[in-house]
Design a protein around this motif. Sequence first.
Motif, short mmCIF file in Angstrom:
data_model
loop_
_atom_site.label_atom_id
_atom_site.label_comp_id
_atom_site.label_asym_id
_atom_site.label_seq_id
_atom_site.Cartn_x
_atom_site.Cartn_y
_atom_site.Cartn_z
N UNK A 92 46.86 -0.17 -1.61
CA UNK A 92 45.84 -0.69 -2.54
C UNK A 92 44.54 -0.94 -1.79
N UNK A 93 43.44 -0.48 -2.37
CA UNK A 93 42.14 -0.65 -1.74
C UNK A 93 41.74 -2.11 -1.75
N UNK A 94 41.22 -2.58 -0.62
CA UNK A 94 40.86 -3.98 -0.49
C UNK A 94 39.53 -4.27 -1.18
N UNK A 95 39.44 -5.43 -1.82
CA UNK A 95 38.18 -5.87 -2.42
C UNK A 95 37.13 -6.07 -1.35
N UNK A 96 35.92 -5.76 -1.68
CA UNK A 96 34.79 -6.01 -0.79
C UNK A 96 33.95 -7.12 -1.42
N UNK A 97 33.97 -8.30 -0.78
CA UNK A 97 33.30 -9.47 -1.32
C UNK A 97 32.12 -9.88 -0.44
N UNK A 98 30.97 -10.06 -1.06
CA UNK A 98 29.83 -10.62 -0.35
C UNK A 98 29.84 -12.13 -0.49
N UNK A 99 29.43 -12.82 0.55
CA UNK A 99 29.37 -14.29 0.54
C UNK A 99 27.91 -14.68 0.74
N UNK A 100 27.32 -15.27 -0.28
CA UNK A 100 25.92 -15.68 -0.22
C UNK A 100 25.85 -17.20 -0.39
N UNK A 101 25.65 -17.89 0.70
CA UNK A 101 25.60 -19.35 0.66
C UNK A 101 24.18 -19.87 0.75
N UNK A 102 24.01 -21.10 0.30
CA UNK A 102 22.68 -21.69 0.40
C UNK A 102 22.59 -23.01 -0.33
N UNK A 103 21.46 -23.67 -0.12
CA UNK A 103 21.18 -24.91 -0.83
C UNK A 103 20.76 -24.62 -2.26
N UNK A 104 20.05 -23.49 -2.45
CA UNK A 104 19.57 -23.08 -3.78
C UNK A 104 18.80 -24.22 -4.44
N UNK A 105 17.71 -24.59 -3.78
CA UNK A 105 16.94 -25.77 -4.18
C UNK A 105 15.48 -25.42 -4.47
N UNK A 106 15.20 -24.64 -5.55
CA UNK A 106 16.13 -24.12 -6.54
C UNK A 106 16.46 -22.65 -6.26
N UNK A 107 17.46 -22.13 -6.98
CA UNK A 107 17.72 -20.70 -6.94
C UNK A 107 16.54 -19.98 -7.58
N UNK A 108 16.16 -18.83 -7.02
CA UNK A 108 15.02 -18.08 -7.57
C UNK A 108 15.38 -16.60 -7.69
N UNK A 109 14.47 -15.82 -8.26
CA UNK A 109 14.74 -14.41 -8.52
C UNK A 109 14.94 -13.63 -7.22
N UNK A 110 14.33 -14.10 -6.13
CA UNK A 110 14.54 -13.43 -4.84
C UNK A 110 15.99 -13.45 -4.42
N UNK A 111 16.68 -14.58 -4.65
CA UNK A 111 18.10 -14.66 -4.34
C UNK A 111 18.88 -13.59 -5.11
N UNK A 112 18.57 -13.46 -6.39
CA UNK A 112 19.30 -12.51 -7.23
C UNK A 112 19.00 -11.06 -6.84
N UNK A 113 17.75 -10.78 -6.50
CA UNK A 113 17.38 -9.43 -6.08
C UNK A 113 18.11 -9.06 -4.79
N UNK A 114 18.18 -10.02 -3.86
CA UNK A 114 18.89 -9.78 -2.60
C UNK A 114 20.37 -9.54 -2.86
N UNK A 115 20.97 -10.33 -3.74
CA UNK A 115 22.39 -10.17 -4.06
C UNK A 115 22.66 -8.81 -4.69
N UNK A 116 21.80 -8.39 -5.60
CA UNK A 116 21.97 -7.09 -6.25
C UNK A 116 21.81 -5.95 -5.25
#
Length: 202
Positions: A1-25
Motif C-alpha cells: 500500500x502506498x504511504x500517505x504523504x503529509x505536509x506539516x505546517x505549524x505556526x502561531x497564525x496570529x492571524x492566518x493570512x492568504x500567504x499561508x494558504x498559498x504556501x500550503x497549496x
Amino acid sequence: MERLRLGVLGGTFNPIHLGHCIIAEAACRQLTLDRILWVLTPAPPHKHNQAILGWADRLQMLRMAVAGNPQFEISWVDIVRQPPTYTRDTINILGEQHPNAQLFFLIGSDSLVNLPGWYHPRELVAACTGLGVMQRSGTVIDRDWLEAEIPGIFSKIIFLSAPGVEISSSEIRRKIARGEPCADDLHPEVYEYIHQHKFYST
C-alpha cells in the motif's frame, strides 16, 4: 500500500493570512502531498515574552481560512498537550498518530537558517521524510555551516517556490493598528472576524 504523504505546517497564525494558504497549496502541488496538517501552536516557546491573541480565536480564524480546501486538515497535536510544544516532539507525535505516512515539515528559508538553534534540531530533521523549504527573498543560506550543524539536512531539503508571497502576520497586525487596509491579505471571513472583534487595533 502506498504511504500517505503529509505536509506539516505549524505556526502561531496570529492571524492566518492568504500567504499561508498559498504556501500550503504550493507545497501540495510541488511535493505531491495528500494532505496538509495545520498545527496551531497555542504558546510558542520562542515567543513567551510576546502578547499573542488567545489560541481559541486563532483556531477559529484558521478554521475559516482552510475550510474550503479538502486537502487541509487542522491537527490538535499542540493544543491538547502541555507547553512547551517543541517541534521535535510535535513531529514525533504525528509520526505515532500516522505510522504509515511520510511527514514533510514545511518551513520558510528564514526559519531554516535558524534551525540549528531549535530544540534538538538533528532529531527533528531525522524524524521527517523531508523538509519543504519555501524560499524567502533576502535570506542567505550558508549551506556548509548548516550541513555541519545538522549533518545530512540537505539530503532532505526540497526547495519550494510561491512567487510574490511576501505577506506576514506581523505586518498585518501593524496595518490594523495603524488603520491601514489589509483586506486583500486575509480570507474574507477572517477579515470580518478580526474587524468584528477589533483584534490588533490597539
